[in-house]
Design a protein around this motif. Sequence first.
Motif, PDB file in Angstrom:
ATOM      1  N   GLY A 201       0.819  -1.219   0.000  1.00  0.00           N
ATOM      2  CA  GLY A 201       0.000   0.000   0.000  1.00  0.00           C
ATOM      3  C   GLY A 201       0.845   1.257   0.000  1.00  0.00           C
ATOM      4  N   GLU A 202       1.933   1.255   0.813  1.00  0.00           N
ATOM      5  CA  GLU A 202       2.824   2.415   0.826  1.00  0.00           C
ATOM      6  C   GLU A 202       3.504   2.606  -0.522  1.00  0.00           C
ATOM      7  OE1 GLU A 202       5.529   1.766   3.988  1.00  0.00           O
ATOM      8  OE2 GLU A 202       4.061   2.177   5.591  1.00  0.00           O
ATOM      9  N   LEU A 203       3.869   1.508  -1.168  1.00  0.00           N
ATOM     10  CA  LEU A 203       4.514   1.614  -2.479  1.00  0.00           C
ATOM     11  C   LEU A 203       3.551   2.163  -3.521  1.00  0.00           C
ATOM     12  CD1 LEU A 203       6.950   1.021  -4.317  1.00  0.00           C
ATOM     13  CD2 LEU A 203       6.082  -1.300  -4.590  1.00  0.00           C
ATOM     14  N   VAL A 204       2.297   1.698  -3.504  1.00  0.00           N
ATOM     15  CA  VAL A 204       1.314   2.173  -4.482  1.00  0.00           C
ATOM     16  C   VAL A 204       1.013   3.649  -4.260  1.00  0.00           C
ATOM     17  CG1 VAL A 204      -1.086   1.932  -5.219  1.00  0.00           C
ATOM     18  CG2 VAL A 204       0.309  -0.100  -4.859  1.00  0.00           C
ATOM     19  N   SER A 205       0.867   4.048  -2.983  1.00  0.00           N
ATOM     20  CA  SER A 205       0.593   5.466  -2.713  1.00  0.00           C
ATOM     21  C   SER A 205       1.765   6.348  -3.129  1.00  0.00           C
ATOM     22  CB  SER A 205       0.294   5.644  -1.224  1.00  0.00           C
ATOM     23  OG  SER A 205       1.429   5.274  -0.444  1.00  0.00           O
ATOM     24  N   GLY A 206       2.987   5.874  -2.898  1.00  0.00           N
ATOM     25  CA  GLY A 206       4.152   6.650  -3.319  1.00  0.00           C
ATOM     26  C   GLY A 206       4.241   6.789  -4.822  1.00  0.00           C
ATOM     27  N   LEU A 207       3.967   5.682  -5.543  1.00  0.00           N
ATOM     28  CA  LEU A 207       3.996   5.765  -7.005  1.00  0.00           C
ATOM     29  C   LEU A 207       2.891   6.656  -7.542  1.00  0.00           C
ATOM     30  CD1 LEU A 207       4.768   2.034  -7.880  1.00  0.00           C
ATOM     31  CD2 LEU A 207       6.334   3.966  -7.970  1.00  0.00           C
ATOM     32  N   THR A 208       1.699   6.601  -6.918  1.00  0.00           N
ATOM     33  CA  THR A 208       0.588   7.450  -7.359  1.00  0.00           C
ATOM     34  C   THR A 208       0.916   8.929  -7.148  1.00  0.00           C
ATOM     35  OG1 THR A 208      -0.944   5.681  -6.768  1.00  0.00           O
ATOM     36  CG2 THR A 208      -1.871   7.862  -7.093  1.00  0.00           C
ATOM     37  N   MET A 209       1.529   9.224  -6.013  1.00  0.00           N
ATOM     38  CA  MET A 209       1.902  10.617  -5.742  1.00  0.00           C
ATOM     39  C   MET A 209       2.936  11.114  -6.736  1.00  0.00           C
ATOM     40  SD  MET A 209       3.396  12.173  -2.181  1.00  0.00           S
ATOM     41  CE  MET A 209       2.001  11.482  -1.295  1.00  0.00           C
ATOM     42  N   LEU A 210       3.899  10.233  -7.063  1.00  0.00           N
ATOM     43  CA  LEU A 210       4.914  10.646  -8.036  1.00  0.00           C
ATOM     44  C   LEU A 210       4.326  10.882  -9.413  1.00  0.00           C
ATOM     45  CD1 LEU A 210       7.888   8.310  -7.025  1.00  0.00           C
ATOM     46  CD2 LEU A 210       7.736  10.767  -6.684  1.00  0.00           C
ATOM     47  N   THR A 211       3.428  10.012  -9.837  1.00  0.00           N
ATOM     48  CA  THR A 211       2.812  10.180 -11.167  1.00  0.00           C
ATOM     49  C   THR A 211       1.946  11.430 -11.224  1.00  0.00           C
ATOM     50  OG1 THR A 211       1.060   8.664 -10.434  1.00  0.00           O
ATOM     51  CG2 THR A 211       2.866   7.730 -11.721  1.00  0.00           C
ATOM     52  N   SER A 212       1.185  11.693 -10.148  1.00  0.00           N
ATOM     53  CA  SER A 212       0.344  12.905 -10.136  1.00  0.00           C
ATOM     54  C   SER A 212       1.212  14.167 -10.144  1.00  0.00           C
ATOM     55  CB  SER A 212      -0.567  12.894  -8.911  1.00  0.00           C
ATOM     56  OG  SER A 212       0.208  12.880  -7.717  1.00  0.00           O
ATOM     57  N   HIS A 213       2.326  14.118  -9.396  1.00  0.00           N
ATOM     58  CA  HIS A 213       3.218  15.280  -9.389  1.00  0.00           C
ATOM     59  C   HIS A 213       3.863  15.482 -10.754  1.00  0.00           C
ATOM     60  CE1 HIS A 213       5.790  18.318  -7.657  1.00  0.00           C
ATOM     61  NE2 HIS A 213       6.891  17.674  -8.042  1.00  0.00           N
ATOM     62  N   THR A 214       4.237  14.389 -11.383  1.00  0.00           N
ATOM     63  CA  THR A 214       4.824  14.490 -12.727  1.00  0.00           C
ATOM     64  C   THR A 214       3.807  15.043 -13.724  1.00  0.00           C
ATOM     65  OG1 THR A 214       6.248  12.599 -12.215  1.00  0.00           O
ATOM     66  CG2 THR A 214       6.012  13.201 -14.527  1.00  0.00           C
ATOM     67  N   ALA A 215       2.561  14.574 -13.624  1.00  0.00           N
ATOM     68  CA  ALA A 215       1.522  15.070 -14.535  1.00  0.00           C
ATOM     69  C   ALA A 215       1.259  16.554 -14.325  1.00  0.00           C
ATOM     70  CB  ALA A 215       0.243  14.263 -14.320  1.00  0.00           C
ATOM     71  N   SER A 216       1.258  16.972 -13.047  1.00  0.00           N
ATOM     72  CA  SER A 216       1.042  18.404 -12.777  1.00  0.00           C
ATOM     73  C   SER A 216       2.190  19.253 -13.322  1.00  0.00           C
ATOM     74  CB  SER A 216       0.877  18.618 -11.276  1.00  0.00           C
ATOM     75  OG  SER A 216       2.076  18.267 -10.594  1.00  0.00           O
ATOM     76  N   LEU A 217       3.426  18.715 -13.206  1.00  0.00           N
ATOM     77  CA  LEU A 217       4.557  19.463 -13.756  1.00  0.00           C
ATOM     78  C   LEU A 217       4.493  19.549 -15.273  1.00  0.00           C
ATOM     79  CD1 LEU A 217       7.540  18.155 -11.560  1.00  0.00           C
ATOM     80  CD2 LEU A 217       6.445  20.396 -11.456  1.00  0.00           C
ATOM     81  N   LEU A 218       4.038  18.469 -15.906  1.00  0.00           N
ATOM     82  CA  LEU A 218       3.941  18.492 -17.368  1.00  0.00           C
ATOM     83  C   LEU A 218       2.825  19.413 -17.848  1.00  0.00           C
ATOM     84  CD1 LEU A 218       4.499  14.693 -18.157  1.00  0.00           C
ATOM     85  CD2 LEU A 218       6.106  16.574 -18.503  1.00  0.00           C
TER      86      LEU A 218
END
Length: 248
Positions: A201-218
């Motif tokens: 669960g911690e790994l999935v939440s961390g990956l989701t946060m990274l992808t959302s942050h990357t999408a916001s930056l793009l």
Amino acid sequence: MAATLCVKVLPKQGWLPLIQTVRHGSKAVTRHRRPMHILKQKLMAVTEYIPPARAIPPGAYPPQIKQVKEDSAFMVVMKRNLKNVFQDSKMVAVVQNNASNAEDMMVLKHRLHKHGISVKFFPNQVVRSFIKDGRFSNMAPLFIGPTVLFVSEEPKVKDMLSTLRASPQMTLLGACIDNALLSAQGVVSYSKLPSVSVVQGELVSGLTMLTSHTASLLQRHPAHLSALLQQYVKQQSSEGAPKAEEAT
């Protein structure tokens, strides 16, 4: 005739040598052997010739025949059961039994059974004979004295440790968890690790946060660029309207 013989013989009886050696009362001079120097003693010891051992000619002694002791049928059955235990269990803990009576052992079995942990009894001779040539050979020093095996299909370390705290006569020696040999302190450290579901669960939440942050930056730069272009168009349109009025 007799007189002449006496004259000839008597001088010979009283004859003395011309030179006599007379020893006075002085002490005799004797030479004592000096002790060898320590460095020379070491050098002599190092350089001492040691003859090689005499080779035994072939056929001088009868050949030594090693007798291979075959296991009994009961020992073969116990080894087979032990093999199934190690294959089907992800947790195999070795516990020393310190004078535990039958009643305490029955209570301990009942408590462990609630958590899905079984108690197995195997003689140390059988266990050491089974693991001596396998991948579990490092567990051989644990099987000394009265020992008991705690086995389970899943590594339920926390439940086992909580049950052992209520039984002071049982001492944990070590365990094999997920094909890894751990000491008693290693088992305690393993119990403090989070479960697999929590880590996932911690790994999935961390990956989701990274992808959302990357999408916001793009998306940030194109949105900012479009806002600047819209502002530029408004400015151009507002400046072009007065010029058109002045021209008319």
